[in-house]
Enzyme design. Structure first.
Site, PDB file in Angstrom:
ATOM      1  CG  ASP A  87      -2.014   0.849   1.283  1.00 52.18           C
ATOM      2  OD1 ASP A  87      -2.323   1.230   0.063  1.00 52.18           O
ATOM      3  OD2 ASP A  87      -2.701   1.276   2.331  1.00 52.18           O
ATOM      4  NE  ARG A  98      -1.559   6.468   1.010  1.00 48.59           N
ATOM      5  CZ  ARG A  98      -1.818   5.650   1.834  1.00 48.59           C
ATOM      6  NH1 ARG A  98      -1.679   6.284   3.187  1.00 48.59           N
ATOM      7  NH2 ARG A  98      -2.096   4.424   1.811  1.00 48.59           N
ATOM      8  CG  ASN A 155      -7.533  -2.255  -6.042  1.00 51.63           C
ATOM      9  OD1 ASN A 155      -6.644  -3.085  -5.928  1.00 51.63           O
ATOM     10  ND2 ASN A 155      -7.851  -1.331  -5.209  1.00 51.63           N
ATOM     11  CB  ILE A 170      -6.450  -7.994   6.696  1.00 52.85           C
ATOM     12  CG1 ILE A 170      -7.618  -8.455   7.174  1.00 52.85           C
ATOM     13  CG2 ILE A 170      -5.390  -8.326   7.627  1.00 52.85           C
ATOM     14  CD1 ILE A 170      -7.823  -9.928   7.565  1.00 52.85           C
ATOM     15  CB  SER A 171      -7.822  -4.324   2.554  1.00 53.14           C
ATOM     16  OG  SER A 171      -7.374  -3.197   2.896  1.00 53.14           O
TER      17      SER A 171
END
Ligand code: FPP
Length: 249
Positions: free
Chosen positions: A29, A33, A77, A204-205
């Site tokens: 991840d 950013r 996604n 943990i997505s």
């Protein structure tokens, strides 16, 4: 990506070879950013993210870690802008094409988990080629989770098992954890011992929901493109301090 010298071959002396995790999983991840902080388009973060993954794979292979699983694209996604989704699909395809020979030569065994049927056909072709070409390799098992969702994986396992029950091939009492595991995308793989998540998010997505039941978690604020060898060493050293009890005393 260009070929780099093998600089990671020996295990750092602060790590105990006998207590390395057999299987490391990563949630990569923070690419977006990383790029935004540099006023770059988000896709530049994904490009740098590939370099990080490549170095990590080589390090794991060199240090004798048996398996690495990377979360490359979740079922959620698809909700990103089309341009970013298209870029990622093309990136996966290009990386596979460009890196296959080198990974093969290094003994990497590549596999993919996820709902692969809905990926672009040209990407599916590269995936099939990579999996077939490396299937008998002796080195690290490298699993890429692409169009992967943990809940969806569990639902499809339930459907497959229910069908067998309906056909009379299986009785409900035959269903146990082993049988269930064999119906997941990861059938035949060991569960991860260590999950690393970058960029500081404590979740943990929808990643490997079943398989992570007893994994040790390591979360770092470092963004994925900056996750380097020193960070990985720190994650392993942290892991080696843990006392894994698997629910026992
Ligand atoms: C999450 O960062 C990262 C992704 C969704 C993509 C990760 C994919 C790669 C690094 C490429 C791997 C390539 C192969 C062939 C396996 P983010 O975009 O969510 O970052 P953010 O949270 O800062 O926005």
């Amino acid at each position: 990506m260009t070929a780099e010298p093998l600089v990671t071959a020996s295990l750092p002396s602060n790590l105990d070879r006998d207590r390395l995790p057999h299987h490391v999983a990563v949630i990569m991840d923070g690419n977006g950013r990383w790029a935004q902080r540099r006023s770059l388009p988000r896709i530049m973060g994904h490009r740098r993210g590939v370099d990080t993954l490549k170095k990590l794979l080589r390090t794991c292979n060199d240090w004798g870690i048996g398996a690495l699983t990377a979360y490359a694209f979740s079922t959620e996604n698809w909700g990103r802008p089309h341009t970013e989704v298209d870029f990622l699909m093309t990136l996966f395809e290009r990386v596979l094409r460009q890196e296959l020979a080198e990974m093969d030569a290094e003994g990497v065994r590549i596999q993919f988990v996820g709902h692969l049927e809905s990926l672009p056909v040209s990407l599916q072709t590269e995936i099939d080629r990579a999996v077939q070409q490396t299937r008998d390799n002796p080195g690290i098992r490298f699993t890429v989770a692409t169009n992967y969702g943990g809940r969806q994986e569990i639902v499809q396992a339930c459907q497959a098992i229910a069908t067998q029950v309906q056909l009379g091939k299986l009785a409900p009492e035959d269903i146990d954890e082993n049988l269930f595991s064999r119906h997941l995308y990861t059938a035949g793989s060991t569960d991860p011992d260590l999950l690393i998540r970058t960029s500081g998010e404590m979740r943990i997505s929808n990643f490997l929901l079943w398989q992570l039941a007893y994994a040790e978690l390591y979360v770092t604020d470092t963004l994925w493109p900056d996750f380097d060898l020193a960070e990985f060493q720190q994650a392993l050293s942290d892991y080696q301090q843990r006392h894994r009890r698997f629910g026992k005393l």
